[in-house]
Design an enzyme around this catalytic site. Structure first.
Site, PDB file in Angstrom:
ATOM      1  N   GLU A  73      50.492  -5.036  73.230  1.00 45.84           N
ATOM      2  CA  GLU A  73      49.504  -6.070  73.583  1.00 45.84           C
ATOM      3  C   GLU A  73      48.198  -5.438  74.041  1.00 45.84           C
ATOM      4  O   GLU A  73      48.197  -4.410  74.704  1.00 45.84           O
ATOM      5  CB  GLU A  73      50.068  -6.951  74.705  1.00 45.84           C
TER       6      GLU A  73
ATOM      7  N   ASP B 178      61.018  -8.276  75.514  1.00 45.66           N
ATOM      8  CA  ASP B 178      59.725  -8.954  75.642  1.00 45.66           C
ATOM      9  C   ASP B 178      58.981  -8.386  76.859  1.00 45.66           C
ATOM     10  O   ASP B 178      59.547  -8.323  77.961  1.00 45.66           O
ATOM     11  CB  ASP B 178      60.003 -10.461  75.827  1.00 45.66           C
ATOM     12  N   HIS B 179      57.750  -7.977  76.674  1.00 46.89           N
ATOM     13  CA  HIS B 179      56.909  -7.468  77.767  1.00 46.89           C
ATOM     14  C   HIS B 179      57.536  -6.315  78.547  1.00 46.89           C
ATOM     15  O   HIS B 179      57.575  -6.346  79.788  1.00 46.89           O
ATOM     16  CB  HIS B 179      56.530  -8.591  78.741  1.00 46.89           C
TER      17      HIS B 179
ATOM     18  N   ASN C 140      58.819 -19.811  75.270  1.00 48.95           N
ATOM     19  CA  ASN C 140      59.775 -19.708  76.373  1.00 48.95           C
ATOM     20  C   ASN C 140      59.807 -21.018  77.161  1.00 48.95           C
ATOM     21  O   ASN C 140      60.789 -21.759  77.138  1.00 48.95           O
ATOM     22  CB  ASN C 140      59.387 -18.520  77.282  1.00 48.95           C
ATOM     23  N   THR C 141      58.693 -21.336  77.828  1.00 51.08           N
ATOM     24  CA  THR C 141      58.658 -22.473  78.746  1.00 51.08           C
ATOM     25  C   THR C 141      59.060 -23.796  78.082  1.00 51.08           C
ATOM     26  O   THR C 141      59.748 -24.620  78.693  1.00 51.08           O
ATOM     27  CB  THR C 141      57.228 -22.598  79.338  1.00 51.08           C
TER      28      THR C 141
ATOM     29  N   SER D 242      63.129 -10.914  78.449  1.00 44.50           N
ATOM     30  CA  SER D 242      62.180 -10.341  79.411  1.00 44.50           C
ATOM     31  C   SER D 242      62.949  -9.464  80.397  1.00 44.50           C
ATOM     32  O   SER D 242      64.181  -9.532  80.476  1.00 44.50           O
ATOM     33  CB  SER D 242      61.464 -11.460  80.172  1.00 44.50           C
TER      34      SER D 242
ATOM     35  N   THR E  14      53.965 -22.188  74.177  1.00 51.44           N
ATOM     36  CA  THR E  14      54.217 -23.508  74.779  1.00 51.44           C
ATOM     37  C   THR E  14      52.926 -24.284  75.001  1.00 51.44           C
ATOM     38  O   THR E  14      51.967 -23.734  75.556  1.00 51.44           O
ATOM     39  CB  THR E  14      54.924 -23.329  76.147  1.00 51.44           C
TER      40      THR E  14
ATOM     41  N   ASP F 239      54.234  -3.573  76.935  1.00 48.44           N
ATOM     42  CA  ASP F 239      53.054  -4.281  77.407  1.00 48.44           C
ATOM     43  C   ASP F 239      52.383  -3.449  78.492  1.00 48.44           C
ATOM     44  O   ASP F 239      52.705  -3.559  79.675  1.00 48.44           O
ATOM     45  CB  ASP F 239      53.427  -5.668  77.929  1.00 48.44           C
TER      46      ASP F 239
HETATM   47  P1  13P Z   1      55.446 -19.589  76.931  1.00 48.83           P
HETATM   48  O1  13P Z   1      56.364 -19.549  78.132  1.00 48.83           O
HETATM   49  O2  13P Z   1      54.093 -20.100  77.277  1.00 48.83           O
HETATM   50  O3  13P Z   1      56.051 -20.289  75.782  1.00 48.83           O
HETATM   51  O4  13P Z   1      55.191 -18.064  76.496  1.00 48.83           O
HETATM   52  C1  13P Z   1      56.259 -17.300  76.050  1.00 48.83           C
HETATM   53  C2  13P Z   1      55.849 -15.899  75.745  1.00 48.83           C
HETATM   54  O5  13P Z   1      54.738 -15.631  75.356  1.00 48.83           O
HETATM   55  C3  13P Z   1      56.872 -14.857  75.907  1.00 48.83           C
HETATM   56  O6  13P Z   1      56.383 -13.590  75.625  1.00 48.83           O
END
Ligand code: 13P
Length: 290
Positions: free
Chosen positions: A136, A84-85, A230-231, A49, A209, A106
């Site tokens: 997205e 990412d994003h 991620n989380t 990210s 997650t 994104d």
């Molecule tokens: P989580 O943190 O909910 O797993 O999402 C990760 C994500 O979508 C990264 O782009």
């Protein structure tokens, strides 16, 4: 070897499984994920990210760190290093110029025409350099990098409009949220299937997650080929490290403190790969190296 995600995900689409995207935050995250995926012989996407890039120093640092790990640890599986994003054309360009072979633009916070315009600009720049692009549409709810987003589900028309830009994968927001869920996730499987049937590119599920494993598998059967996590890795790492600090209040060596979360993370990665049904590389040709 660092590759883009194109063949990896097209293979996943043809054979109904998902490739894991794990976000990395530091050297340890990258090392633990690479070691586990090498042990399992599965392809992997490492998501970075903008916040994580800033934390680690910059895109060049991240790319060179991952390349160094691949060489030093003799990693032979395909590894996709993915922004990412990415929030703008400029950020995607910065990642590409630093050697990333995959980016997500994104622009979903804008109205559809503006989202399409920015995404197209990224696709043109990226494809001229062999870089794959994810985009997205709709809004994934929840919080990522401390930015809160409302939930708005993508429609088939939104998706068709964004696909015209030539993107290689699409993340339609269909009820998932970033971070921890409050209550049961409510994914729009019917819409997911409809979008999958109408398009020819792989679909991505953000906010992996906390989605119950049976729902993850249902999402895969409805056309999801990349699942972002991620989380979940942060939570298992945090729990293990908290326990370690409680039991060892006098150990202050950061290698021991940070490393006390290693096994918990690796166990969770093994569990998730099993749920995603990602097959071993030798079952998917030459690991789809591009
Ligand atoms: P989580 O943190 O909910 O797993 O999402 C990760 C994500 O979508 C990264 O782009």
């Amino acid at each position: 070897m660092i590759v883009n995600f194109k063949e990896m995900l097209e293979e996943a689409r043809s054979n109904n499984y998902a490739v894991p995207h794990f976000n990395i935050n530091n050297l340890e995250w990258a090392k633990y994920i690479l070691e586990t995926m090498q042990e399992l012989q599965r392809p992997v996407i490492l998501g970075v990210s903008e916040g994580a890039k800033k934390y680690m120093g910059g895109f060049l640092t991240v790319r060179k760190m991952v390349e160094g790990l691949i060489e030093d640890l003799s990693i032979t599986i395909p590894v996709c290093l993915h922004l990412d994003h990415g929030s703008s054309f400029e950020v995607c360009k910065e990642a590409i110029d630093a050697g990333f072979l995959s980016v997500m633009i994104d622009a979903s916070r804008f109205e559809l025409p503006k989202n399409v315009e920015i995404t197209k600009q990224v696709v043109d720049y990226a494809h001229a350099r062999g870089v794959s692009v994810e985009a997205e549409v709709g809004h994934v709810g929840g919080t990522e990098d401390n930015i809160y987003g409302d939930n708005y589900q993508a429609t088939l028309e939104d998706c068709m409009a964004l696909v015209q830009t030539g993107i290689d994968s699409l993340a339609p927001a269909l009820g998932s949220v970033h971070g921890l869920y409050h209550g049961e996730p409510n994914l729009n499987f019917a819409r997911m299937q409809q979008i999958h049937d109408a398009l020819t590119i792989p679909l991505v599920l953000h906010g992996g997650t906390g989605i119950p494993y049976d729902m993850i598998q249902k999402a895969i059967s409805c056309g999801i080929n990349k699942i972002n996590i991620n989380t979940e890795l942060q939570v298992v790492w945090h729990d293990a490290v908290s326990e370690f600090i409680k039991e060892n209040p006098n150990i202050y060596d950061p290698r021991k403190v940070i490393g006390s979360g290693e096994e918990a993370m690796k166990d969770k990665i093994r569990e998730l790969v099993d749920v995603f049904k990602t097959p071993p590389c030798n079952n998917i040709g030459e690991c789809n190296i591009i």
